[in-house]
Design a protein around this motif. Structure first.
Motif, PDB file in Angstrom:
ATOM      1  N   ALA A 177       0.827  -1.206   0.000  1.00  0.00           N
ATOM      2  CA  ALA A 177       0.000   0.000   0.000  1.00  0.00           C
ATOM      3  C   ALA A 177       0.864   1.261   0.000  1.00  0.00           C
ATOM      4  O   ALA A 177       0.560   2.235  -0.698  1.00  0.00           O
ATOM      5  CB  ALA A 177      -0.936  -0.001   1.209  1.00  0.00           C
ATOM      6  N   VAL A 178       1.946   1.242   0.767  1.00  0.00           N
ATOM      7  CA  VAL A 178       2.847   2.400   0.792  1.00  0.00           C
ATOM      8  C   VAL A 178       3.509   2.588  -0.568  1.00  0.00           C
ATOM      9  O   VAL A 178       3.669   3.711  -1.058  1.00  0.00           O
ATOM     10  CB  VAL A 178       3.896   2.236   1.905  1.00  0.00           C
ATOM     11  CG1 VAL A 178       4.953   3.334   1.815  1.00  0.00           C
ATOM     12  CG2 VAL A 178       3.232   2.272   3.280  1.00  0.00           C
ATOM     13  N   ALA A 179       3.915   1.482  -1.204  1.00  0.00           N
ATOM     14  CA  ALA A 179       4.510   1.572  -2.538  1.00  0.00           C
ATOM     15  C   ALA A 179       3.511   2.145  -3.541  1.00  0.00           C
ATOM     16  O   ALA A 179       3.873   2.965  -4.398  1.00  0.00           O
ATOM     17  CB  ALA A 179       4.993   0.199  -2.995  1.00  0.00           C
ATOM     18  N   LEU A 180       2.250   1.735  -3.437  1.00  0.00           N
ATOM     19  CA  LEU A 180       1.209   2.274  -4.316  1.00  0.00           C
ATOM     20  C   LEU A 180       1.016   3.765  -4.070  1.00  0.00           C
ATOM     21  O   LEU A 180       0.822   4.543  -5.022  1.00  0.00           O
ATOM     22  CB  LEU A 180      -0.104   1.519  -4.083  1.00  0.00           C
ATOM     23  CG  LEU A 180      -1.320   2.016  -4.875  1.00  0.00           C
ATOM     24  CD1 LEU A 180      -1.066   1.934  -6.367  1.00  0.00           C
ATOM     25  CD2 LEU A 180      -2.564   1.219  -4.481  1.00  0.00           C
ATOM     26  N   LEU A 221      10.246   1.479  -0.229  1.00  0.00           N
ATOM     27  CA  LEU A 221       9.220   1.201  -1.243  1.00  0.00           C
ATOM     28  C   LEU A 221       8.458   2.470  -1.627  1.00  0.00           C
ATOM     29  O   LEU A 221       8.047   2.625  -2.785  1.00  0.00           O
ATOM     30  CB  LEU A 221       8.260   0.139  -0.727  1.00  0.00           C
ATOM     31  CG  LEU A 221       8.859  -1.267  -0.574  1.00  0.00           C
ATOM     32  CD1 LEU A 221       7.867  -2.211   0.093  1.00  0.00           C
ATOM     33  CD2 LEU A 221       9.276  -1.810  -1.934  1.00  0.00           C
ATOM     34  N   LEU A 222       8.256   3.362  -0.673  1.00  0.00           N
ATOM     35  CA  LEU A 222       7.586   4.629  -0.979  1.00  0.00           C
ATOM     36  C   LEU A 222       8.400   5.430  -1.988  1.00  0.00           C
ATOM     37  O   LEU A 222       7.866   5.913  -2.997  1.00  0.00           O
ATOM     38  CB  LEU A 222       7.401   5.435   0.308  1.00  0.00           C
ATOM     39  CG  LEU A 222       6.821   6.849   0.145  1.00  0.00           C
ATOM     40  CD1 LEU A 222       5.375   6.784  -0.322  1.00  0.00           C
ATOM     41  CD2 LEU A 222       6.927   7.627   1.460  1.00  0.00           C
ATOM     42  N   VAL A 223       9.705   5.549  -1.738  1.00  0.00           N
ATOM     43  CA  VAL A 223      10.578   6.287  -2.655  1.00  0.00           C
ATOM     44  C   VAL A 223      10.654   5.579  -4.002  1.00  0.00           C
ATOM     45  O   VAL A 223      10.600   6.220  -5.066  1.00  0.00           O
ATOM     46  CB  VAL A 223      11.980   6.459  -2.035  1.00  0.00           C
ATOM     47  CG1 VAL A 223      12.927   7.095  -3.033  1.00  0.00           C
ATOM     48  CG2 VAL A 223      11.892   7.296  -0.762  1.00  0.00           C
ATOM     49  N   ALA A 224      10.756   4.262  -3.971  1.00  0.00           N
ATOM     50  CA  ALA A 224      10.841   3.510  -5.224  1.00  0.00           C
ATOM     51  C   ALA A 224       9.571   3.683  -6.055  1.00  0.00           C
ATOM     52  O   ALA A 224       9.633   3.875  -7.278  1.00  0.00           O
ATOM     53  CB  ALA A 224      11.083   2.038  -4.927  1.00  0.00           C
TER      54      ALA A 224
END
Length: 539
Positions: A177-180, A221-224
């Motif tokens: 969810a954070v990556a999204l 993952l957020l930055v990615a």
């Protein structure tokens, strides 16, 4: 949104009454916009045609643009969404706009979900009902393929719902969810920089909700995700020549030389015209005095919403994070609206052309639940009789304001549907008749003004190519240089001009003694000149 219903041993969600009414409002709004889409209302233009031509090129594999042809700061996500449909059916305005209709439906669903989570079920129904209506200014921003706004609003709403779910613990795959969240932020940044204030406050809300998790793999993952979403813009800027990168171009546009209107003129244009137009309270030709009152009330409602959010947060001290996230997200919507409005009134656009530039405030619809919440709270308190005489008076006034906003939006929508519809259809019919005549009988290489050329090319599926000239017949804004070069090579190009326009008068003067021998056809509001030899005064 629903209550579980036992059915043959399985639990099936059942819509409650507020959700059912909201669903009916939403379906009505989608059906209304579907009719507009099928009839190409609001009318198309060359800006939209440029996105359509890019979609055609993408679908054919001829090009993969990052930004709108001719500039470096408007992402082409809408063209990529439309490209498969355009490749399948060929150039068509309804087909080009269908993805925008789908994005509008997603926007309605997400804002209903978010409003129910933050506020109250019947209030969410009211918000959906207001957003289902739509006069010309509103539906033009929602349906026309002109970049940015239709896709960034659902992105922000989903980001905020992710934040609420993470804080409440209802999201199981938290890192995903954070990556999204990061991916949506990156895509929105590439698509339209107008959404940056909302992205900033959504990011702060996420940091509040999961700040400890962001120190680990979730932060990576957020930055990615953000880098993946914004990658097209980064790649283009890395290859851009000095001065052609997005920041340089945007800075140049924002600081063009000329007199800068005073703050009073900019605030007047931004609040009294821009805010009511962006919320569908005015016809496209301007706002009346009483409609402008909403612009004056808007900052007051923002302050009231901010105060309510702060008080709710303080009352929830010690409560689970899932409870405290609601006022945090409400405050984020308030601050996002304030920053957007402030950034708009800082520019001369708010004063010099407030009616045309009100489109830059369309993202304020994201904050509609937060802005109207103080009115709803006061009206409900009056209805339940839980306040004193002053509270009852305030609640009655709040209810009257909500009723006036709803009635005004409905009336302006009906006026547009009954009068503006016919005018749009007439203009669209003339543009298509022009395209049909030139496709059938030529000439197939022509010059014209900016608002004629790309629409003509799109309407003819590039069988007619047009080079843009200014009114004095000097080269104009040619967003796609191959068209200009093709017309430049033509031995006998035509000239498509509006009847009795400055461009036509200039052309007739340059033709001089050849005018009588030049074939001329009138097609609606246009005349097509086809001289034996080209008229190219810039050479």
């Amino acid at each position: 949104m629903s209550t579980p219903e036992q059915h043959r041993g399985r639990r099936r969600p059942r819509l409650d009454r507020p959700a059912l009414v909201a669903l009916l409002f939403g379906l009505a709004g989608i059906a209304y916009r579907l009719v507009l889409t099928l009839y190409t209302v609001p009318v198309s233009n060359s800006d939209e045609a440029t996105f359509g031509l890019a979609a055609l090129h993408i679908g054919q594999g001829r090009a993969h643009p990052v930004f709108l042809y001719g500039q470096h700061y408007m992402g082409m996500l809408e063209s990529y969404l439309a490209a498969p449909l355009v490749a399948l059916t060929g150039p068509s305005w309804p087909v080009l706009r269908l993805p925008m209709l789908a994005l509008y439906a997603v926007f309605l669903y997400l804002i209903h979900r978010l409003t129910r989570r933050l506020c109250a079920p019947w209030f969410a129904t009211l918000v959906v009902g207001l957003l289902a209506l739509g006069p010309e200014r509103v539906v033009r921003d929602q349906l026309s393929v002109v970049g940015g706004r239709p896709e960034v609003k659902p992105a922000v709403l989903l980001m905020l719902l992710i934040t609420v779910g993470l804080a409440a613990g209802t999201v199981r795959r938290r890192r995903l969810a954070v990556a999204l969240f990061g991916l949506l932020a990156g895509l929105a940044t590439w698509s339209d920089w107008l959404i940056l204030p909302y992205l900033a406050v959504a990011g702060l809300a996420l940091v509040w909700a999961v700040r400890r998790e962001l120190l680990g793999w979730s932060g990576v993952l957020l930055v990615a995700g953000f880098v993946v979403g914004v990658a097209p813009m980064l790649w283009d800027n890395l290859r851009a020549a000095p001065g052609d990168d997005s920041l340089s171009v945007f800075r140049e546009i924002s600081s063009k030389a000329g007199p800068v209107p005073g703050w009073s003129d900019r605030i007047r244009g931004g609040l009294l015209e821009g805010v009511p137009l962006a919320h569908g309270l005015c016809p496209v030709d301007g706002c009346g005095r009483w409609q402008q009152l909403f612009g004056l009330l808007y900052p007051v409602l923002l302050v009231g919403a901010g105060v309510l959010a702060v008080l709710a947060y303080r009352r929830a001290a010690g409560a689970p994070r899932g409870e405290r996230v609601r006022p945090v997200v409400q405050l984020a919507l308030v601050v996002g609206a304030a920053l957007t409005l402030l950034s708009y009134v800082r520019t001369p656009l708010a004063a010099t052309s407030p009616l045309e530039n009100a489109r830059y405030l369309s993202v304020l619809q994201l904050s509609l639940p937060a802005v109207l919440w103080p009115l709803w709270v006061a009206a409900v308190a009056c209805w339940r009789g839980t306040v004193g005489a002053l509270g009852r008076l305030t609640g009655a006034l709040a209810a009257a304001v909500l009723a006036a906003l709803t009635a005004t939006t409905l009336v302006v929508t009906v006026l547009f549907a009954t009068t503006g519809f016919r005018a749009s259809r007439t203009e669209e019919r003339e543009a298509r008749q022009l395209a049909s005549a030139l496709r059938t009988n030529g000439p197939h290489e022509v010059y014209g003004d900016y608002w004629t050329c790309n629409r003509l090319i799109f309407n003819t599926d590039e069988s007619v190519v047009c080079g843009v000239l200014d009114s004095d017949l000097s080269p104009g804004q040619n967003r796609y240089p191959p068209y200009w070069r093709q017309v430049g090579r033509a031995q006998r190009p035509g000239y498509v001009v509006e009847v009795d326009s400055p461009m036509e008068r200039r052309l007739r003067r340059l033709l001089a003694d050849r005018l009588d021998a030049t074939p001329v056809r009138q097609l609606g509001g246009y005349r097509v000149y086809h001289p034996d030899t080209p008229v190219r005064p810039w050479r």
